[in-house]
Design an enzyme around this catalytic site. Structure first.
Site, PDB file in Angstrom:
ATOM      1  N   GLU A   1      11.647  -7.778  -8.915  1.00 31.64           N
ATOM      2  CA  GLU A   1      12.657  -7.231  -9.629  1.00 31.64           C
ATOM      3  C   GLU A   1      11.660  -6.787 -11.023  1.00 31.64           C
ATOM      4  OE1 GLU A   1      15.912  -6.590  -9.368  1.00 31.64           O
ATOM      5  OE2 GLU A   1      16.229  -7.080  -7.248  1.00 31.64           O
TER       6      GLU A   1
ATOM      7  N   CYS B   1      15.899  -4.996 -18.962  1.00 31.99           N
ATOM      8  CA  CYS B   1      15.159  -4.076 -18.153  1.00 31.99           C
ATOM      9  C   CYS B   1      15.762  -2.762 -17.690  1.00 31.99           C
ATOM     10  CB  CYS B   1      14.995  -4.839 -16.912  1.00 31.99           C
ATOM     11  SG  CYS B   1      16.598  -5.423 -16.273  1.00 31.99           S
TER      12      CYS B   1
HETATM   13  P1  NAD Z   1       7.785 -13.225 -18.806  1.00 28.06           P
HETATM   14  O1  NAD Z   1       6.532 -13.195 -19.756  1.00 28.06           O
HETATM   15  O2  NAD Z   1       8.679 -14.163 -19.076  1.00 28.06           O
HETATM   16  O3  NAD Z   1       7.040 -13.431 -17.268  1.00 28.06           O
HETATM   17  C1  NAD Z   1       8.049 -13.372 -16.018  1.00 28.06           C
HETATM   18  C2  NAD Z   1       7.843 -14.874 -15.434  1.00 28.06           C
HETATM   19  O4  NAD Z   1       6.331 -14.503 -14.947  1.00 28.06           O
HETATM   20  C3  NAD Z   1       7.639 -16.116 -16.223  1.00 28.06           C
HETATM   21  O5  NAD Z   1       8.402 -17.032 -15.730  1.00 28.06           O
HETATM   22  C4  NAD Z   1       6.083 -16.323 -16.415  1.00 28.06           C
HETATM   23  O6  NAD Z   1       5.893 -17.591 -16.635  1.00 28.06           O
HETATM   24  C5  NAD Z   1       5.386 -15.764 -15.082  1.00 28.06           C
HETATM   25  N1  NAD Z   1       4.143 -15.514 -15.304  1.00 28.06           N
HETATM   26  C6  NAD Z   1       3.584 -14.949 -16.425  1.00 28.06           C
HETATM   27  N2  NAD Z   1       2.343 -14.623 -16.066  1.00 28.06           N
HETATM   28  C7  NAD Z   1       1.990 -15.296 -15.007  1.00 28.06           C
HETATM   29  C8  NAD Z   1       0.779 -15.386 -14.149  1.00 28.06           C
HETATM   30  N3  NAD Z   1      -0.285 -14.660 -14.673  1.00 28.06           N
HETATM   31  N4  NAD Z   1       1.001 -15.696 -12.884  1.00 28.06           N
HETATM   32  C9  NAD Z   1       2.130 -16.078 -12.426  1.00 28.06           C
HETATM   33  N5  NAD Z   1       3.222 -16.008 -13.376  1.00 28.06           N
HETATM   34  C10 NAD Z   1       3.074 -15.485 -14.522  1.00 28.06           C
HETATM   35  O7  NAD Z   1       8.520 -11.864 -18.646  1.00 28.06           O
HETATM   36  P2  NAD Z   1       8.059 -10.394 -18.746  1.00 28.06           P
HETATM   37  O8  NAD Z   1       7.257 -10.124 -17.676  1.00 28.06           O
HETATM   38  O9  NAD Z   1       7.631 -10.132 -20.156  1.00 28.06           O
HETATM   39  O10 NAD Z   1       9.443  -9.770 -18.619  1.00 28.06           O
HETATM   40  C11 NAD Z   1       9.630  -8.347 -18.959  1.00 28.06           C
HETATM   41  C12 NAD Z   1       9.610  -7.511 -17.982  1.00 28.06           C
HETATM   42  O11 NAD Z   1      10.358  -7.693 -16.990  1.00 28.06           O
HETATM   43  C13 NAD Z   1       9.919  -6.159 -18.267  1.00 28.06           C
HETATM   44  O12 NAD Z   1       8.974  -5.105 -17.569  1.00 28.06           O
HETATM   45  C14 NAD Z   1      11.400  -5.800 -17.841  1.00 28.06           C
HETATM   46  O13 NAD Z   1      11.561  -4.685 -17.328  1.00 28.06           O
HETATM   47  C15 NAD Z   1      11.255  -6.688 -16.404  1.00 28.06           C
HETATM   48  N6  NAD Z   1      12.498  -7.252 -16.082  1.00 28.06           N
HETATM   49  C16 NAD Z   1      13.103  -6.890 -15.126  1.00 28.06           C
HETATM   50  C17 NAD Z   1      14.359  -7.249 -14.577  1.00 28.06           C
HETATM   51  C18 NAD Z   1      14.768  -6.627 -13.350  1.00 28.06           C
HETATM   52  O14 NAD Z   1      16.007  -7.366 -12.884  1.00 28.06           O
HETATM   53  N7  NAD Z   1      14.356  -5.780 -12.675  1.00 28.06           N
HETATM   54  C19 NAD Z   1      15.116  -7.965 -15.370  1.00 28.06           C
HETATM   55  C20 NAD Z   1      14.518  -8.319 -16.440  1.00 28.06           C
HETATM   56  C21 NAD Z   1      13.269  -8.163 -16.890  1.00 28.06           C
END
Ligand code: NAD
Length: 472
Positions: A226, A260
């Site tokens: 997602e 998102c």
């Molecule tokens: P975040 O930084 O919280 O990361 C998401 C998860 O990935 C966390 O649990 C984190 O610990 C893990 N993570 C981070 N780096 C990692 C790595 N190198 N290896 C393994 N796991 C790792 O959140 P984010 O990525 O900044 O979230 C924002 C993004 O998520 C935006 O692009 C947003 O559009 C998208 N998003 C999508 C949805 C959806 O439902 N499609 C919903 C919310 C957010």
């Protein structure tokens, strides 16, 4: 396209790897006991989750306020209330979804009856992001439990208060042998990803999405990704601007733009551009007063790093509304930018903050061309009083989902699948789509032994060939 991210930090996986192997083995033993397959167990877990939402609403609200400055009503509507509604929907439909589905049996396999059995996958890993840190952990978990799975939940370390609360609450309410919470950042998630899961459900950015998929490939584990992207909002010459500005302002600046499916940028018909910006500016004041920093209904940026990233993007255009910021308070005012070049950084990455670029276009075709030049977005919005224009945009663009004459709300329809396409993700959930994501559909043909025509067995004859050619 994704929001800009710092490279992953160093990994020290070995000790954790052993701990997590034990943790996953422990949960797997619970799955193998068969207990989680019973509908009673599933209902118990879903009801316990609902009870948790009710009894601990104040604690959840407080954690969301600490992490994101979420106003309590916003936290309730988008995280707690939404999760409760989706669990209620699952409870209502659980019998129907779990009943083996009868399908027709072709002549060649008759006499017999064919059914699709719904089988839980096993132990699933749910990795949640920080922007809706509660809902995006709990809603997929509810779907996994409804489907009879065990789960390991990894909340986002970036929303630290909500992560700690989930680690405290979930074991209090749920079957502790079946659900585990692992807190932590990159090293912990990296070590977790070494383990074998039966499904990985990841919400977050596309860069990490690729890491998840590569790790899953080692165990041939299916994934749901997602992800995000730049969700466009198109306004044609017929649109009801008074309604559009209210709906767009609400959808863009809820959670300070860190949604998102928030409208990422607006493509407005050239003749309506100035009126749209003027009305939007008034709506911002109507909603959050002359100074949104003083409003109890306006959130905050998650951390300083994202604050700085957003302030850099602010330089990409002319500030038409807002623009004020206070890093110490993680505040950025609802901001509208005009005079944007299509190749500027703000049009190349997901904004994920309270800055809204507004771009004038000549017609719907020009808007469609701009949308189609980018990656397939997670959501798309079109404001128009003309059904044919709405249909044209829906037919000529591709996006995870879409809402006509509103924003974000398709997310709240339990019977619609929610997920991305292309760069915005793969797979979907919500309602039955969530249940299906965590379910294996097993194809079962049942036959009796009363009738056993010799036709299909060797030695083959010209007669059997004639019959087989007729029935297959
Ligand atoms: P975040 O930084 O919280 O990361 C998401 C998860 O990935 C966390 O649990 C984190 O610990 C893990 N993570 C981070 N780096 C990692 C790595 N190198 N290896 C393994 N796991 C790792 O959140 P984010 O990525 O900044 O979230 C924002 C993004 O998520 C935006 O692009 C947003 O559009 C998208 N998003 C999508 C949805 C959806 O439902 N499609 C919903 C919310 C957010």
């Amino acid at each position: 396209m994704s929001i800009a991210h710092e490279p992953a930090g160093p990994t020290t996986a070995s000790a954790r790897d052993l701990d997590y192997r034990e943790l996953v083995d422990h949960v797997r033993r619970r799955f193998e006991s068969g207990r989680t397959k019973s509908l009673d167990w599933r209902r118990e877990q879903l009801r316990a989750l609902k009870r948790m939402l009710k009894e601990r609403e104040a604690d959840i609200s407080e954690a969301l306020a600490a992490d994101l400055g979420k106003p309590p009503l916003e936290g309730y509507a988008t995280e707690i209330g939404y999760s409760a509604g989706s669990i209620e929907h699952m409870l209502k439909h659980l019998d129907e979804w779990t009943t083996p589905r009868k399908v027709s049996t072709p002549l060649v396999t008759q006499p017999g009856s064919s059914r699709i059995y719904k089988e839980p996958l096993g132990v699933v890993l749910i990795i949640a992001p920080w922007n809706y840190p509660f809902q995006l952990a709990v809603a997929p978990l509810a779907a996994a439990l409804a489907a009879g799975n065990c789960a390991v939940v990894k909340p986002s370390e970036v929303a630290a208060e909500t992560s700690a609360l989930l680690a405290q609450l979930l074991p209090q309410y749920l079957d502790q042998a079946a659900v585990k919470v692992v807190e932590g950042g990159v090293p912990e998630t990296t070590a977790l990803l070494e383990q074998r899961f039966d499904h990985i459900f990841y919400t977050g950015n596309g860069k990490v999405g690729r890491i998840i998929m590569a790790a899953a490939a080692k165990h041939l584990t299916p994934v749901t990704l997602e992800l995000g992207g730049k969700s466009p909002c198109i306004i044609d010459e017929s649109a009801n601007l008074d309604i559009a500005v209210k709906r767009i302002a609400w959808g863009k600046w809820t959670n300070c733009g860190q949604t998102c499916i928030a409208p990422d940028y607006v493509l407005v018909h050239r003749d309506r551009h100035d009126a749209f910006v003027r009305k939007l500016s008034r709506t911002v004041v109507d909603f959050w007063g002359d100074d949104a920093q003083q409003s109890k209904d306006y959130g905050r940026i998650i951390n300083e790093r994202h604050h700085r990233r957003l302030m850099k993007l602010m330089e990409c255009g002319k500030v038409a509304v807002g623009g004020r910021a206070d890093e110490a308070d993680r505040f950025i005012a609802p901001t509208v930018l005009t005079g944007i070049e299509l190749d500027s950084p703000i049009m190349q990455e997901e904004i994920f903050g309270p800055i809204l670029p507004v771009i004038a276009v000549d017609d719907i075709d020009a808007a469609i061309r701009i949308v189609n030049q980018g990656d397939k977005p997670l959501a798309l919005y079109i404001f128009t009083e003309n059904d044919a224009s709405a249909e044209k945009v829906l037919q000529e663009t591709s996006s995870g989902g879409a809402t006509v004459n509103h924003v974000v709300l398709h997310y709240a329809v339990h019977d619609l699948p929610f997920g991305g396409v292309g760069e915005s993700g793969m797979g979907a959930y919500h309602g039955k789509y969530g249940f299906d994501t965590f379910t294996h559909e097993k194809a079962v043909l049942k036959k009796g032994t009363g009738l056993d025509p010799a036709l299909m067995y060797p030695p083959y004859s010209s007669f059997s060939e004639k019959i087989l050619r007729k029935v297959t």
